[in-house]
Write a protein that holds these residues in place. Structure first.
Motif, mmCIF file in Angstrom:
data_model
loop_
_atom_site.group_PDB
_atom_site.id
_atom_site.type_symbol
_atom_site.label_atom_id
_atom_site.label_comp_id
_atom_site.label_asym_id
_atom_site.label_seq_id
_atom_site.Cartn_x
_atom_site.Cartn_y
_atom_site.Cartn_z
ATOM 1 N N ASN A 3 0.822 -1.210 0.000
ATOM 2 C CA ASN A 3 0.000 0.000 0.000
ATOM 3 C C ASN A 3 0.856 1.260 0.000
ATOM 4 O OD1 ASN A 3 -2.486 -1.336 -0.063
ATOM 5 N ND2 ASN A 3 -2.528 -1.573 2.154
ATOM 6 N N CYS A 4 2.011 1.185 0.650
ATOM 7 C CA CYS A 4 2.916 2.332 0.676
ATOM 8 C C CYS A 4 3.471 2.634 -0.718
ATOM 9 C CB CYS A 4 4.057 2.061 1.655
ATOM 10 S SG CYS A 4 5.259 3.409 1.776
ATOM 11 N N VAL A 5 3.861 1.574 -1.465
ATOM 12 C CA VAL A 5 4.416 1.822 -2.800
ATOM 13 C C VAL A 5 3.329 2.304 -3.754
ATOM 14 C CG1 VAL A 5 6.304 0.184 -2.468
ATOM 15 C CG2 VAL A 5 4.193 -0.602 -3.570
ATOM 16 N N LEU A 6 2.088 1.874 -3.549
ATOM 17 C CA LEU A 6 0.988 2.402 -4.361
ATOM 18 C C LEU A 6 0.807 3.893 -4.102
ATOM 19 C CD1 LEU A 6 -1.581 -0.524 -4.003
ATOM 20 C CD2 LEU A 6 -0.482 0.215 -6.128
ATOM 21 N N GLU A 7 0.936 4.283 -2.835
ATOM 22 C CA GLU A 7 0.824 5.702 -2.508
ATOM 23 C C GLU A 7 1.966 6.496 -3.136
ATOM 24 O OE1 GLU A 7 0.336 8.566 1.458
ATOM 25 O OE2 GLU A 7 0.637 6.407 1.674
ATOM 26 N N LYS A 8 3.163 5.912 -3.172
ATOM 27 C CA LYS A 8 4.326 6.605 -3.746
ATOM 28 C C LYS A 8 4.133 6.939 -5.217
ATOM 29 C CE LYS A 8 8.481 5.052 -2.845
ATOM 30 N NZ LYS A 8 9.586 4.099 -2.554
ATOM 31 N N VAL A 9 3.375 6.096 -5.943
ATOM 32 C CA VAL A 9 3.161 6.352 -7.374
ATOM 33 C C VAL A 9 1.790 7.003 -7.619
ATOM 34 C CG1 VAL A 9 4.703 4.503 -8.097
ATOM 35 C CG2 VAL A 9 2.260 4.009 -7.803
ATOM 36 N N HIS A 10 1.202 7.519 -6.548
ATOM 37 C CA HIS A 10 -0.057 8.264 -6.634
ATOM 38 C C HIS A 10 -1.201 7.404 -7.177
ATOM 39 C CE1 HIS A 10 2.070 12.067 -5.774
ATOM 40 N NE2 HIS A 10 3.032 11.533 -6.510
ATOM 41 N N CYS A 11 -1.229 6.147 -6.747
ATOM 42 C CA CYS A 11 -2.321 5.242 -7.097
ATOM 43 C C CYS A 11 -3.274 5.155 -5.907
ATOM 44 C CB CYS A 11 -1.794 3.857 -7.451
ATOM 45 S SG CYS A 11 -3.074 2.650 -7.872
ATOM 46 N N SER A 12 -4.570 5.241 -6.165
ATOM 47 C CA SER A 12 -5.553 5.282 -5.085
ATOM 48 C C SER A 12 -5.918 3.900 -4.540
ATOM 49 C CB SER A 12 -6.831 5.984 -5.566
ATOM 50 O OG SER A 12 -7.404 5.273 -6.651
ATOM 51 N N ARG A 13 -5.496 2.820 -5.207
ATOM 52 C CA ARG A 13 -5.879 1.480 -4.753
ATOM 53 C C ARG A 13 -5.164 1.099 -3.458
ATOM 54 N NH1 ARG A 13 -6.237 -3.480 -8.472
ATOM 55 N NH2 ARG A 13 -7.739 -3.982 -6.840
ATOM 56 N N ARG A 14 -5.848 0.298 -2.633
ATOM 57 C CA ARG A 14 -5.253 -0.231 -1.414
ATOM 58 C C ARG A 14 -5.734 -1.672 -1.247
ATOM 59 N NH1 ARG A 14 -3.054 3.697 -2.438
ATOM 60 N NH2 ARG A 14 -2.558 5.509 -1.131
ATOM 61 N N GLU B 107 -8.207 -4.420 -12.610
ATOM 62 C CA GLU B 107 -8.641 -3.026 -12.635
ATOM 63 C C GLU B 107 -7.640 -2.213 -13.446
ATOM 64 O OE1 GLU B 107 -9.824 -1.084 -9.073
ATOM 65 O OE2 GLU B 107 -10.723 -2.899 -8.193
ATOM 66 N N MET B 108 -8.138 -1.187 -14.102
ATOM 67 C CA MET B 108 -7.265 -0.275 -14.828
ATOM 68 C C MET B 108 -7.054 0.957 -13.947
ATOM 69 S SD MET B 108 -6.354 -1.694 -17.649
ATOM 70 C CE MET B 108 -5.719 -0.318 -18.581
ATOM 71 N N ALA B 109 -6.023 0.907 -13.132
ATOM 72 C CA ALA B 109 -5.770 1.985 -12.174
ATOM 73 C C ALA B 109 -4.803 3.006 -12.763
ATOM 74 C CB ALA B 109 -5.210 1.401 -10.884
ATOM 75 N N SER B 110 -4.929 4.228 -12.316
ATOM 76 C CA SER B 110 -4.010 5.292 -12.730
ATOM 77 C C SER B 110 -2.870 5.385 -11.728
ATOM 78 C CB SER B 110 -4.746 6.636 -12.794
ATOM 79 O OG SER B 110 -5.780 6.598 -13.755
ATOM 80 N N TYR B 111 -1.663 5.596 -12.228
ATOM 81 C CA TYR B 111 -0.512 5.828 -11.362
ATOM 82 C C TYR B 111 0.553 6.571 -12.158
ATOM 83 C CZ TYR B 111 1.296 1.602 -13.701
ATOM 84 O OH TYR B 111 1.698 0.677 -14.622
ATOM 85 N N ARG B 112 1.508 7.140 -11.468
ATOM 86 C CA ARG B 112 2.541 7.950 -12.096
ATOM 87 C C ARG B 112 3.789 7.106 -12.363
ATOM 88 N NH1 ARG B 112 3.794 13.382 -9.028
ATOM 89 N NH2 ARG B 112 1.565 13.616 -9.549
ATOM 90 N N LYS B 113 4.236 7.112 -13.597
ATOM 91 C CA LYS B 113 5.413 6.325 -13.970
ATOM 92 C C LYS B 113 6.673 7.166 -13.835
ATOM 93 C CE LYS B 113 5.174 3.211 -17.133
ATOM 94 N NZ LYS B 113 5.032 2.409 -18.367
#
Length: 337
Positions: free
Chosen positions: A173-184, A223-229
């Motif tokens: 969950n922390c790495v998802l937050e780092k790439v600005h992804c809302s999934r948990r 799911e097709m989630a958005s995140y920052r690459k």
């Protein structure tokens, strides 16, 4: 349309081991399946571990070789086109542990694949004792894998404490937050869940998983989630070193792997895998296997958390070391080459 499942996960997480169980479940439920080993830049080590699955209801294909990214993408698409004509009910794709998941989605939306294939599930394998000190690049790879996952299947959970499992879920969950992804994932995990299933995270001993567990996995979707690459290429950040014809006893190989994985002077080593011949009498575990000139094959699969060496009936003389900032000369000194 043929369903395609992507089974991904970071280096050494246990993807190939899980595929053996998942593929057997699919065949037991009447599916005719194809497995595509899509290992960028590697030899067919993982494919050799799946050979005994081959039969009337299962075929194996692979893409490998030191081609560039564009060439690899073309080979991936060409192989899927060929497999689309084989009458499979489902195709399983196992990529490298540093695979860009976006490539999977992009290619399956191209002509003619978008008329033949339907994306089924994205299943991510995560080590229950995941390292907490991964680099930013490794954290991004992990985040990109889990961002679109229908479910996370944790490996080796029977060897992990509830606290270790919880720390791993928190790290995801922390790495998802780092790439600005809302999934948990696993929001309600408190370490006391006996069923082993928590908010799209399955944390059970794989040998004890039921048909209902596999039913859940086989219908988890994605799911097709958005995140920052970030601005880096995985194949530039991670390195693979190949060592051919390494000669040592099984005990020496285990000791060498322990030192390579723990010594910072070797670089940040995530995984070692491959095969080696050992003389008859130097193998600690006996098994049905082919003996050649008084020698047997053994398979090495090693991460910092676990080193497994087991007999195998067939192999090829190669050991692969995968990681960041690898120091070849230091690694060679431990392998005595």
């Amino acid at each position: 349309m043929v369903k395609v499942d992507l089974i991904t996960g970071f280096l050494g997480s246990g993807k190939t081991t899980f595929i053996r169980k998942y593929a057997q479940y699919l065949m037991d439920t009447g599916n005719n399946i194809g497995i595509l080993e899509n290992d960028y830049g590697a030899v067919n080590v993982d494919m050799m571990l799946l050979q005994d699955l081959m039969g009337d209801n299962c075929e194996l294909e692979m893409i490998s070789g030191g081609c560039d990214k564009d060439c690899h993408r073309r080979r991936f698409k060409t192989k899927l086109i060929a497999m689309g004509m084989c009458g499979y009910d489902r195709v399983i794709v196992e990529p490298s542990g540093i695979f860009d998941v976006d490539e999977f989605f992009d290619i399956l939306h191209e002509e003619p694949l978008n008329r033949w294939y339907q994306i089924g599930n994205v299943i991510v394998i995560v080590d229950s004792k995941l390292e907490s000190d991964l680099s930013d690049e490794a954290d991004f790879i992990l985040a990109s894998e889990v961002a679109d996952a229908g479910c996370i299947v944790m490996s080796k959970s029977q060897d992990a404490t509830p606290e270790e499992i919880q720390r791993t879920i928190e790290h995801v969950n922390c790495v998802l937050e780092k790439v600005h992804c809302s999934r948990r994932f696993g929001k309600d995990f408190d370490g006391s869940v006996e069923a082993g299933v928590t908010n799209n995270v399955i944390h059970k001993n794989w040998d004890e998983m039921s048909k209902e567990d596999f039913d859940r996995i086989a219908s988890c979707g994605y799911e097709m989630a958005s995140y920052r690459k970030p601005e880096f290429e995985a194949e530039d950040a991670f390195t693979s070193l190949y060592f051919m014809n390494v000669k040592m006893a099984e005990k020496e190989l285990r000791e060498a792997a322990e030192k390579i994985l723990s010594d910072p002077a070797c670089g940040h080593v995530f995984r070692m895998k491959g095969f080696m011949r050992v003389d008859d009498g130097e193998i600690s575990e006996k098994a049905d296997q082919t003996q050649e000139n008084g020698q047997h094959w053994i398979e090495l699969n090693a991460t910092k958390n676990e080193i497994t060496i087991r007999p195998l009936h067939v192999g090829q003389e190669v050991l692969i070391v995968i990681g960041e900032g690898l120091q070849e000369d230091k690694i060679k000194s431990y392998l005595k080459i």
